[in-house]
Design an enzyme around this catalytic site. Sequence first.
Site, PDB file in Angstrom:
ATOM      1  N   GLU A  84      -6.659  17.844   1.863  1.00 45.52           N
ATOM      2  CA  GLU A  84      -7.634  16.751   1.765  1.00 45.52           C
ATOM      3  C   GLU A  84      -6.964  15.395   1.993  1.00 45.52           C
ATOM      4  OE1 GLU A  84      -7.123  19.064  -0.515  1.00 45.52           O
ATOM      5  OE2 GLU A  84      -8.985  20.240  -0.630  1.00 45.52           O
ATOM      6  N   HIS A 118      -5.779   6.181   7.333  1.00 49.65           N
ATOM      7  CA  HIS A 118      -5.117   5.290   6.404  1.00 49.65           C
ATOM      8  C   HIS A 118      -3.618   5.386   6.667  1.00 49.65           C
ATOM      9  CE1 HIS A 118      -8.434   4.638   3.313  1.00 49.65           C
ATOM     10  NE2 HIS A 118      -8.977   5.400   4.240  1.00 49.65           N
ATOM     11  N   ASP A 173       0.853  -1.183   0.000  1.00 49.14           N
ATOM     12  CA  ASP A 173       0.000   0.000   0.000  1.00 49.14           C
ATOM     13  C   ASP A 173       0.890   1.234   0.000  1.00 49.14           C
ATOM     14  OD1 ASP A 173      -2.731   1.172   0.199  1.00 49.14           O
ATOM     15  OD2 ASP A 173      -1.909   2.047   2.027  1.00 49.14           O
TER      16      ASP A 173
END
Length: 242
Positions: free
Chosen positions: A64, A165, A14
């Site tokens: 963001e 995340h 990831d």
Amino acid sequence: MNIISSTSRQVILDTETTGMNQAGGPVYIGHRIIEIGCVEVINRRLTGRTYHQYINPGQAIDPEAIEVHGITNERVANEPRFHQIAQEFIDFIDGAEIVAHNANFDVSFMDHEFSKLNPLGPKTKDICSILDSLAIAKRLHPGQKNNLDALCRRYGIDNGRRTYHGALLDAEILADVYLIMTGGQIKFNLSNEKAGQEGGGIKKIDTSAFNLKVVGASADEILLHEQRLDLVAKSGKCLWRG
């Protein structure tokens, strides 16, 4: 597409980045990788070997994006640049099968970073095979949510640590999801499942490509079984003999 990989060494991967893609363009336009997380799996077993690195992108991180992964400009200010860690990262993934959720996103960013190396780095597909776990999830669960959080709920995987995340944490969670998702029968539940709903009934996966080995009972085991049925028959009708 077979859901069981024939590759012995896999790297569950990831990445986190400075921002998202622009509509209609490659995912890397204007953005860079700021974190890489990898978990090694060999013969469908976690080895405990990982690769984890924060990276200074040399540019500001979109607000963001910070809301999603929590990685600030200050956090990566003193981290190495990508070219400084590129070789050790390439060495870790070289020859493996990369498993990533929405793999095109991660691979496109990796290719962009490799393209900026001097001398020019490789294309990811030239050193690794690539498997998209999102494509597998969509095949197994059509019409449902198949992001990592939804899959954790579906398979009963604890992702309580996932406030933000994070590349390594998400790779570790994806490793659990991927191994369960591709491990055969995946869920027992007596309720019916309809498209667009979480939960569900028993899922059946085509096992024709799994190369399953059927082991029959030995002569001694059959004899012991028959002797046990003889004992049952003495007390009445033995249902196992019709």
